[in-house]
Design a protein around this motif. Sequence first.
Motif, mmCIF file in Angstrom:
data_model
loop_
_atom_site.group_PDB
_atom_site.id
_atom_site.type_symbol
_atom_site.label_atom_id
_atom_site.label_comp_id
_atom_site.label_asym_id
_atom_site.label_seq_id
_atom_site.Cartn_x
_atom_site.Cartn_y
_atom_site.Cartn_z
ATOM 1 N N VAL A 77 106.495 42.247 6.562
ATOM 2 C CA VAL A 77 106.360 41.432 5.357
ATOM 3 C C VAL A 77 105.860 42.296 4.208
ATOM 4 O O VAL A 77 104.864 43.007 4.347
ATOM 5 C CB VAL A 77 105.380 40.260 5.583
ATOM 6 N N ALA A 105 100.393 35.570 6.554
ATOM 7 C CA ALA A 105 101.236 36.525 7.273
ATOM 8 C C ALA A 105 100.426 37.339 8.283
ATOM 9 O O ALA A 105 100.859 37.553 9.418
ATOM 10 C CB ALA A 105 101.945 37.446 6.291
ATOM 11 N N VAL A 120 102.019 43.683 7.477
ATOM 12 C CA VAL A 120 101.985 43.272 6.075
ATOM 13 C C VAL A 120 101.671 44.451 5.160
ATOM 14 O O VAL A 120 100.743 45.223 5.412
ATOM 15 C CB VAL A 120 100.945 42.157 5.858
ATOM 16 N N ALA A 179 111.746 45.889 4.799
ATOM 17 C CA ALA A 179 111.157 44.576 5.037
ATOM 18 C C ALA A 179 112.111 43.611 5.741
ATOM 19 O O ALA A 179 113.331 43.722 5.640
ATOM 20 C CB ALA A 179 110.706 43.971 3.715
ATOM 21 N N ALA A 217 102.103 39.314 11.615
ATOM 22 C CA ALA A 217 103.120 40.172 10.995
ATOM 23 C C ALA A 217 102.514 41.505 10.560
ATOM 24 O O ALA A 217 101.300 41.638 10.398
ATOM 25 C CB ALA A 217 103.739 39.465 9.799
ATOM 26 N N ILE A 255 105.066 31.960 3.238
ATOM 27 C CA ILE A 255 105.221 32.585 4.552
ATOM 28 C C ILE A 255 105.881 31.624 5.533
ATOM 29 O O ILE A 255 106.791 32.000 6.284
ATOM 30 C CB ILE A 255 103.869 33.083 5.085
ATOM 31 N N LEU A 313 110.883 40.269 5.333
ATOM 32 C CA LEU A 313 110.532 39.178 4.426
ATOM 33 C C LEU A 313 109.802 39.771 3.228
ATOM 34 O O LEU A 313 108.861 40.540 3.390
ATOM 35 C CB LEU A 313 109.627 38.161 5.142
ATOM 36 N N LEU A 332 108.440 36.317 13.119
ATOM 37 C CA LEU A 332 107.497 36.995 12.232
ATOM 38 C C LEU A 332 106.349 37.649 12.986
ATOM 39 O O LEU A 332 105.961 38.788 12.694
ATOM 40 C CB LEU A 332 106.946 35.993 11.212
#
Length: 379
Positions: free
Chosen positions: A171, A187, A194, A232, A192, A142, A234, A160
């Motif tokens: 993410v 994350a 997720v 996404a 973020a 991350i 990431l 992020l």
Amino acid sequence: MLIGVPKEIKVHEYRVGLTPAGVRELKAHGHEVIAQVSAGVGIGIADSAYTAAGASLVDTAAEIFARAEMVVKVKEPQAAECAMLREGQVLFTYLHLAPDPEQTKALVASGCVAIAYETVSDGRGGLPLLAPMSEVAGRMSIQAGAHAMEKAQGGNGVLLGGVPGVAPGDVVVIGGGVVGYNAARIAVGMGAKVTILDRSLPRLAWLDTAFDGRLTTLYSTVDALETAVTQADLVIGAVLVPGAAAPKLVTRAMLKEMKPGTVIVDVAIDQGGCFETSRATTHQNPTYVEEGIVHYCVANMPGGVARTSTFALTNATLPFVLALADKGYKRALLDDPNLREGLNVHLGQVTYKAVAEALGCEYQSTKDALKPWWAASDH
């Protein structure tokens, strides 16, 4: 037993196979340790700490490999190291053979006994010598990904965690095991959005409970994966098939549908990677861009935080090092079926089925490999 600890030579690898505390334990058990000069200097362990613990220092890796009955390392032996291995010598380290036919051939040719950290089991489906580095790599993924998302690094310029009034980064974590859990933990902590995908419903239920609804869990199908990665910022590849090559779950076609500047971090790169476009990189040159997507595929991620990683790893490996030294490798493997799972190459034969299948080479079971001693044991 005489145990040797060489200095790692892989690019930007500073971890070391034994700490001075480990040397003291081995000495207390009546063993001798030789360590290469400067083996621990990269993580702030001076040569004097090794000598104070009872190790003898030698100048070259060649002397380590020539004298030691067992060599304890961190990363897979490089070509020059493979050339120094000898018949019957025990090598205890990470190997990751499935995507590496050249290393496998070299180990087979050497006649050594190669025991891989990453396939030693715990009898409950866990991998106790891989888990510490998986924890480190998951958490690192991350912070590495967040840095790569910066515009100057080729990313899409998304923060992020976002800020008030601006949405956070999205993410996606592929795989809910040790790596995936630790990646998700960092994350989520950074704020973020997720999503984590896995094919185990019990694991998804556990993750949902563990995170108290602060992330989204999805059963992993091609459709769910494709939808998730195209949204996404990431993507973390956290898929593991013990000892085998990682499945290529994210295709080039999927990459073409992803947002330009999206970052992917392939933690599975040691086993060949789970993105079709992945190729191993180093800490010196960690990223490259393909199909407009930033790829971070460093094959020894935990080496970036080498001091933390060394102590986490050696805490886990030391009991097995002691068992191998105290009993000799044959008795140690016969006595412990979990350690026996670590045997990947034995006296010129590949003894881990997933490696043999991945490389299309002849396979010998560990029982057959140890057959001359098996009959005399209680197994």
